[in-house]
Write a protein that holds these residues in place. Sequence first.
Motif, PDB file in Angstrom:
ATOM      1  N   THR A  48       0.824  -1.213   0.000  1.00 53.70           N
ATOM      2  CA  THR A  48       0.000   0.000   0.000  1.00 53.70           C
ATOM      3  C   THR A  48       0.859   1.265   0.000  1.00 53.70           C
ATOM      4  N   VAL A  49       1.998   1.201   0.690  1.00 55.87           N
ATOM      5  CA  VAL A  49       2.908   2.353   0.699  1.00 55.87           C
ATOM      6  C   VAL A  49       3.479   2.578  -0.697  1.00 55.87           C
ATOM      7  N   VAL A  50       3.918   1.496  -1.334  1.00 56.64           N
ATOM      8  CA  VAL A  50       4.494   1.603  -2.683  1.00 56.64           C
ATOM      9  C   VAL A  50       3.444   2.113  -3.671  1.00 56.64           C
ATOM     10  N   ASP A  51       2.230   1.571  -3.598  1.00 53.88           N
ATOM     11  CA  ASP A  51       1.165   1.999  -4.508  1.00 53.88           C
ATOM     12  C   ASP A  51       0.824   3.477  -4.312  1.00 53.88           C
ATOM     13  N   THR A  52       0.831   3.927  -3.058  1.00 55.77           N
ATOM     14  CA  THR A  52       0.535   5.333  -2.783  1.00 55.77           C
ATOM     15  C   THR A  52       1.635   6.240  -3.335  1.00 55.77           C
ATOM     16  N   ILE A  53       2.889   5.822  -3.182  1.00 51.91           N
ATOM     17  CA  ILE A  53       4.004   6.612  -3.718  1.00 51.91           C
ATOM     18  C   ILE A  53       3.922   6.682  -5.245  1.00 51.91           C
ATOM     19  N   ILE A  54       3.616   5.548  -5.878  1.00 51.49           N
ATOM     20  CA  ILE A  54       3.464   5.532  -7.338  1.00 51.49           C
ATOM     21  C   ILE A  54       2.305   6.438  -7.751  1.00 51.49           C
ATOM     22  N   GLY A  55       1.184   6.342  -7.012  1.00 54.14           N
ATOM     23  CA  GLY A  55       0.028   7.196  -7.302  1.00 54.14           C
ATOM     24  C   GLY A  55       0.360   8.667  -7.158  1.00 54.14           C
ATOM     25  N   PHE A  56       1.170   9.001  -6.153  1.00 57.62           N
ATOM     26  CA  PHE A  56       1.598  10.385  -5.938  1.00 57.62           C
ATOM     27  C   PHE A  56       2.348  10.916  -7.164  1.00 57.62           C
ATOM     28  N   PHE A  57       3.296  10.136  -7.665  1.00 57.91           N
ATOM     29  CA  PHE A  57       4.076  10.588  -8.818  1.00 57.91           C
ATOM     30  C   PHE A  57       3.238  10.642 -10.093  1.00 57.91           C
ATOM     31  N   LEU A  58       2.354   9.666 -10.285  1.00 59.18           N
ATOM     32  CA  LEU A  58       1.503   9.685 -11.478  1.00 59.18           C
ATOM     33  C   LEU A  58       0.593  10.904 -11.472  1.00 59.18           C
ATOM     34  N   PHE A  59       0.031  11.217 -10.292  1.00 58.29           N
ATOM     35  CA  PHE A  59      -0.823  12.405 -10.179  1.00 58.29           C
ATOM     36  C   PHE A  59       0.000  13.667 -10.446  1.00 58.29           C
ATOM     37  N   SER A  60       1.220  13.694  -9.917  1.00 57.20           N
ATOM     38  CA  SER A  60       2.091  14.854 -10.109  1.00 57.20           C
ATOM     39  C   SER A  60       2.452  15.027 -11.580  1.00 57.20           C
ATOM     40  N   PHE A  61       2.681  13.913 -12.285  1.00 57.39           N
ATOM     41  CA  PHE A  61       3.018  13.986 -13.708  1.00 57.39           C
ATOM     42  C   PHE A  61       1.838  14.519 -14.520  1.00 57.39           C
ATOM     43  N   VAL A  62       0.624  14.046 -14.213  1.00 54.85           N
ATOM     44  CA  VAL A  62      -0.560  14.528 -14.933  1.00 54.85           C
ATOM     45  C   VAL A  62      -0.777  16.017 -14.654  1.00 54.85           C
ATOM     46  N   ALA A  63      -0.610  16.421 -13.387  1.00 53.87           N
ATOM     47  CA  ALA A  63      -0.716  17.842 -13.050  1.00 53.87           C
ATOM     48  C   ALA A  63       0.347  18.641 -13.789  1.00 53.87           C
ATOM     49  N   GLY A  64       1.554  18.067 -13.909  1.00 55.04           N
ATOM     50  CA  GLY A  64       2.637  18.729 -14.636  1.00 55.04           C
ATOM     51  C   GLY A  64       2.298  18.921 -16.099  1.00 55.04           C
ATOM     52  N   CYS A  65       1.570  17.959 -16.676  1.00 55.38           N
ATOM     53  CA  CYS A  65       1.168  18.084 -18.084  1.00 55.38           C
ATOM     54  C   CYS A  65       0.188  19.239 -18.271  1.00 55.38           C
ATOM     55  N   VAL A  66      -0.633  19.495 -17.257  1.00 56.01           N
ATOM     56  CA  VAL A  66      -1.534  20.656 -17.299  1.00 56.01           C
ATOM     57  C   VAL A  66      -0.709  21.942 -17.320  1.00 56.01           C
ATOM     58  N   TYR A  67       0.350  21.989 -16.501  1.00 55.48           N
ATOM     59  CA  TYR A  67       1.224  23.164 -16.469  1.00 55.48           C
ATOM     60  C   TYR A  67       1.911  23.373 -17.819  1.00 55.48           C
ATOM     61  N   ILE A  68       2.313  22.281 -18.451  1.00 57.40           N
ATOM     62  CA  ILE A  68       2.967  22.379 -19.762  1.00 57.40           C
ATOM     63  C   ILE A  68       2.018  23.013 -20.774  1.00 57.40           C
ATOM     64  N   LEU A  69       0.783  22.495 -20.823  1.00 55.05           N
ATOM     65  CA  LEU A  69      -0.197  23.024 -21.769  1.00 55.05           C
ATOM     66  C   LEU A  69      -0.524  24.480 -21.452  1.00 55.05           C
ATOM     67  N   ASN A  70      -0.662  24.787 -20.184  1.00 54.24           N
ATOM     68  CA  ASN A  70      -0.982  26.150 -19.764  1.00 54.24           C
ATOM     69  C   ASN A  70       0.134  27.117 -20.147  1.00 54.24           C
ATOM     70  N   ASP A  71       1.383  26.726 -19.878  1.00 49.31           N
ATOM     71  CA  ASP A  71       2.522  27.596 -20.211  1.00 49.31           C
ATOM     72  C   ASP A  71       2.708  27.725 -21.716  1.00 49.31           C
ATOM     73  N   TYR A  72       2.354  26.666 -22.455  1.00 42.29           N
ATOM     74  CA  TYR A  72       2.454  26.715 -23.913  1.00 42.29           C
ATOM     75  C   TYR A  72       1.482  27.761 -24.475  1.00 42.29           C
ATOM     76  N   MET A  73       0.259  27.762 -23.958  1.00 44.75           N
ATOM     77  CA  MET A  73      -0.751  28.701 -24.458  1.00 44.75           C
ATOM     78  C   MET A  73      -0.472  30.137 -24.007  1.00 44.75           C
ATOM     79  N   ASP A  74       0.150  30.299 -22.851  1.00 45.50           N
ATOM     80  CA  ASP A  74       0.363  31.634 -22.286  1.00 45.50           C
ATOM     81  C   ASP A  74       1.782  32.159 -22.493  1.00 45.50           C
ATOM     82  N   ARG A  75       2.595  31.463 -23.285  1.00 46.51           N
ATOM     83  CA  ARG A  75       4.021  31.819 -23.361  1.00 46.51           C
ATOM     84  C   ARG A  75       4.262  33.230 -23.872  1.00 46.51           C
TER      85      ARG A  75
END
Length: 299
Positions: A48-75
């Motif tokens: 459960t600890v490993v799965d939570t850590i993996i989930g944390f990074f996957l969520f962070s990566f998806v959130a990061g992709c939102v930042y990429i798209l946002n910065d691309y449109m607002d550059r």
Amino acid sequence: MQSSPTAHAASSSVFKLLFLQLRPHQWTKNLLIFAALLFSFESISVATVVDTIIGFFLFSFVAGCVYILNDYMDREADRNHPTKRNRPMASGALNPQLAIAFGTILLLASLVSSYFLNPLFTVLLVIYFIMNVSYSLSLKHIVIIDIMIIAAGFVLRAIAGGLVIHVPFTPWFLICTMLLSLFLAIGKRRHELSLLEAGMGSHRKVLDNYSFALLDQLNSIVTTATIISYSLFTFTSGRTVHLMWTIPLVIYGIFRYLYLIHIEKKGGSPDRVLFEDKHILITAVLYVVSVVCILAFFE
């Protein structure tokens, strides 16, 4: 044939820029995913600890992709901003097309990986991505809706924590998360409004529809509701009633944050406040330790 030191340095620089583009300093928001693990202390395991850590990074990566798209449109607009012009794409250090390609691959890889944790987790990540892209495009300009979308993002983080380790979450826990998130979002808008009036902040279109009186009224309602809801959660969640001993820590944390907003004129970045204000940090640590001890010895 070995690559030249110059080529290696350039490659390392690109990877560093791509990583910075994901805004890792914002990942502290995703620590809420660990809340489900904390309140499922009796069933905690290496898996459960490993799965939570993996989930944390996957969520962070998806959130990061939102930042990429946002910065691309607002550059283009960011290039005229005193601080945002230093972002990788706005500064010209990172090729926008490369960033978009990287973000697309990372998003797809994250969604595929999340499926093996829980297909519902994949659905949640898709909802989070669509909601935040919609926020960046238009919803951030709609009064009240903007702070509710921010709060919804934190609720999705809390739900994600339960999905990755396959544990149920109580309605009271989600209500507390929503209200606390609204509290932080309202504080953020109030901080931005104070900076705008002082001529020190950037102008958000939605700030034209807010006033200190309105935000203070909203905060009063949400603060009261948060404390009452958390108190009810400690008694009705089906866990030990000794969780009630954590109520003073929650009250102090909220009051301390209100102090920072109104007296210290902080609150623009809740994730930074967590680490910069030692009172908030110590309270958070004491809260986690208290919950673990209570669930371990009084359950």
